[in-house]
Design a protein around this motif. Structure first.
Motif, PDB file in Angstrom:
ATOM      1  N   ALA A   1       0.853  -1.182   0.000  1.00  0.00           N
ATOM      2  CA  ALA A   1       0.000   0.000   0.000  1.00  0.00           C
ATOM      3  C   ALA A   1       0.896   1.241   0.000  1.00  0.00           C
ATOM      4  O   ALA A   1       1.982   1.242   0.580  1.00  0.00           O
ATOM      5  CB  ALA A   1      -0.919  -0.010   1.210  1.00  0.00           C
ATOM      6  N   GLY A   2       0.419   2.304  -0.682  1.00  0.00           N
ATOM      7  CA  GLY A   2       1.238   3.475  -0.889  1.00  0.00           C
ATOM      8  C   GLY A   2       1.725   4.110   0.410  1.00  0.00           C
ATOM      9  O   GLY A   2       1.027   4.069   1.427  1.00  0.00           O
ATOM     10  N   PRO A   3       2.924   4.704   0.383  1.00  0.00           N
ATOM     11  CA  PRO A   3       3.842   4.744  -0.755  1.00  0.00           C
ATOM     12  C   PRO A   3       4.422   3.357  -1.038  1.00  0.00           C
ATOM     13  O   PRO A   3       4.859   2.648  -0.130  1.00  0.00           O
ATOM     14  CB  PRO A   3       4.930   5.727  -0.324  1.00  0.00           C
ATOM     15  N   ALA A   4       4.395   2.971  -2.307  1.00  0.00           N
ATOM     16  CA  ALA A   4       4.706   1.604  -2.678  1.00  0.00           C
ATOM     17  C   ALA A   4       6.187   1.295  -2.574  1.00  0.00           C
ATOM     18  O   ALA A   4       7.034   2.118  -2.916  1.00  0.00           O
ATOM     19  CB  ALA A   4       4.233   1.336  -4.101  1.00  0.00           C
ATOM     20  N   THR A   5       6.456   0.097  -2.096  1.00  0.00           N
ATOM     21  CA  THR A   5       7.764  -0.514  -2.241  1.00  0.00           C
ATOM     22  C   THR A   5       7.516  -1.972  -2.596  1.00  0.00           C
ATOM     23  O   THR A   5       6.371  -2.429  -2.584  1.00  0.00           O
ATOM     24  CB  THR A   5       8.614  -0.355  -0.964  1.00  0.00           C
ATOM     25  N   VAL A   6       8.562  -2.691  -2.939  1.00  0.00           N
ATOM     26  CA  VAL A   6       8.391  -4.099  -3.304  1.00  0.00           C
ATOM     27  C   VAL A   6       8.247  -4.917  -2.028  1.00  0.00           C
ATOM     28  O   VAL A   6       9.132  -4.930  -1.177  1.00  0.00           O
ATOM     29  CB  VAL A   6       9.588  -4.596  -4.140  1.00  0.00           C
ATOM     30  N   LYS A   7       7.112  -5.595  -1.907  1.00  0.00           N
ATOM     31  CA  LYS A   7       6.869  -6.442  -0.739  1.00  0.00           C
ATOM     32  C   LYS A   7       7.417  -7.844  -0.965  1.00  0.00           C
ATOM     33  O   LYS A   7       8.096  -8.405  -0.094  1.00  0.00           O
ATOM     34  CB  LYS A   7       5.375  -6.516  -0.447  1.00  0.00           C
ATOM     35  N   SER A   8       7.105  -8.430  -2.125  1.00  0.00           N
ATOM     36  CA  SER A   8       7.538  -9.791  -2.413  1.00  0.00           C
ATOM     37  C   SER A   8       7.534 -10.023  -3.913  1.00  0.00           C
ATOM     38  O   SER A   8       6.847  -9.325  -4.661  1.00  0.00           O
ATOM     39  CB  SER A   8       6.649 -10.822  -1.702  1.00  0.00           C
ATOM     40  N   VAL A   9       8.320 -11.000  -4.339  1.00  0.00           N
ATOM     41  CA  VAL A   9       8.443 -11.339  -5.752  1.00  0.00           C
ATOM     42  C   VAL A   9       8.219 -12.834  -5.897  1.00  0.00           C
ATOM     43  O   VAL A   9       8.876 -13.637  -5.211  1.00  0.00           O
ATOM     44  CB  VAL A   9       9.825 -10.960  -6.314  1.00  0.00           C
TER      45      VAL A   9
END
Length: 286
Positions: A231-239
């Motif tokens: 949820a914003g501000p977005a960062t990479v949580k998982s790939v």
């Protein structure tokens, strides 16, 4: 069926590209802030992600989290406030060569025919009118619009307009394709057809694709990897790697046990971020 072990990798250590090949796209701690009437708004923060040549990566996340801003950073339409964004190993300081961008709204020009819309890109790049139209005619055929070369956009169905927009992007043979919810306005059946069409045309092209979507099923049908953003501000949580064989049939693959397994795994990660966004919205409305 036994659920496979989690295939996610730490967001700070993106999976490597093909052996011997460097990443086409790199986001290294990328952050973007915008000034607003209320102060400074951070759209994305500390993004770490790489995309290899010929790799199809889908970005999913809650509404308004910053997925489109991520594409803007890669395309050079917006500069990063902090961190680095690289395409083909060069730091982005403008629109990089070899980047094609397909927006949610069609970028076809209403006063031009299908053929002339598709030929516009080669013309802007210096091709003669004859050569540009020949290249365009080939791509019009490849997207299934033969016989509609002289039609104007308002004479086409929604699916046909998307085919024209896809040809308009691919005629330039981009090494990077950025796609921002390009099929979201289509009905379910037409969307499935366009997903198959995109996979067919992209296959073997060697282009790196970053595809933004709200539709988790669409992400899994298309991508090699799915990136869940917070949820914003977005960062990479998982790939998550998508362990589904290619070539894929957009409708048939949804019915497989492997598809359902990876869907549940990714949704477990995405669901919390969607809930956070919903709770923020409810709080703002109260």
């Amino acid at each position: 069926m036994t659920k496979p072990p989690p295939s996610q990798s730490p967001p700070s250590q993106p999976p490597p590209s093909e052996p011997g090949a460097g990443p086409v796209i790199e986001l290294d701690g990328a952050t973007k802030r915008f000034r607003s009437a209320g102060g400074v708004h951070t759209a994305v923060r500390d993004l770490h992600l790489s995309v290899g040549p010929g790799e199809f990566v889908a970005l999913v996340g809650p509404t308004g989290c910053g997925k489109s801003t991520t594409l803007s950073l890669v395309s050079g339409l917006e500069p990063a406030s902090e961190g680095r964004v690289l395409v083909h190993g060069r730091e982005v300081d403008g629109i990089p060569d070899g980047v094609g961008y397909m927006f949610q709204n069609d970028a076809v020009m209403p006063w031009r025919t299908v053929l002339d819309n598709v030929a516009a890109g080669p013309r802007y790049r210096g091709a003669s009118r004859r050569d540009a139209r020949e290249r365009a005619r080939g791509w019009v055929a490849r997207v299934g619009l033969t016989g509609f070369e002289s039609y104007y956009p308002h004479q086409l169905s929604g699916g046909m307009r998307k085919r024209a927009a896809l040809a308009q992007t691919l005629v330039n043979e981009p090494s990077v394709m950025l796609m921002d919810e390009p099929f979201s306005a289509l009905d379910v059946q037409t969307r499935g057809l366009m997903q198959d069409e995109l996979l067919r045309l992209w296959s073997g092209s060697g282009a790196a694709v970053v595809f933004v979507t709200h539709d988790l099923e669409e992400a899994l049908v298309l991508a090699d990897r799915v990136v869940v953003m917070t949820a914003g501000p977005a960062t990479v949580k998982s790939v998550f790697a998508v362990p589904l064989d290619r070539p894929r049939d957009a409708e048939e693959i949804r019915l497989t046990g492997e598809f359902l397994d990876v869907y549940r795994e990714v949704w477990d990660s995405l669901r919390d971020e969607v809930q956070i966004t919903r709770e923020r919205g409810a709080g703002d409305a109260a």
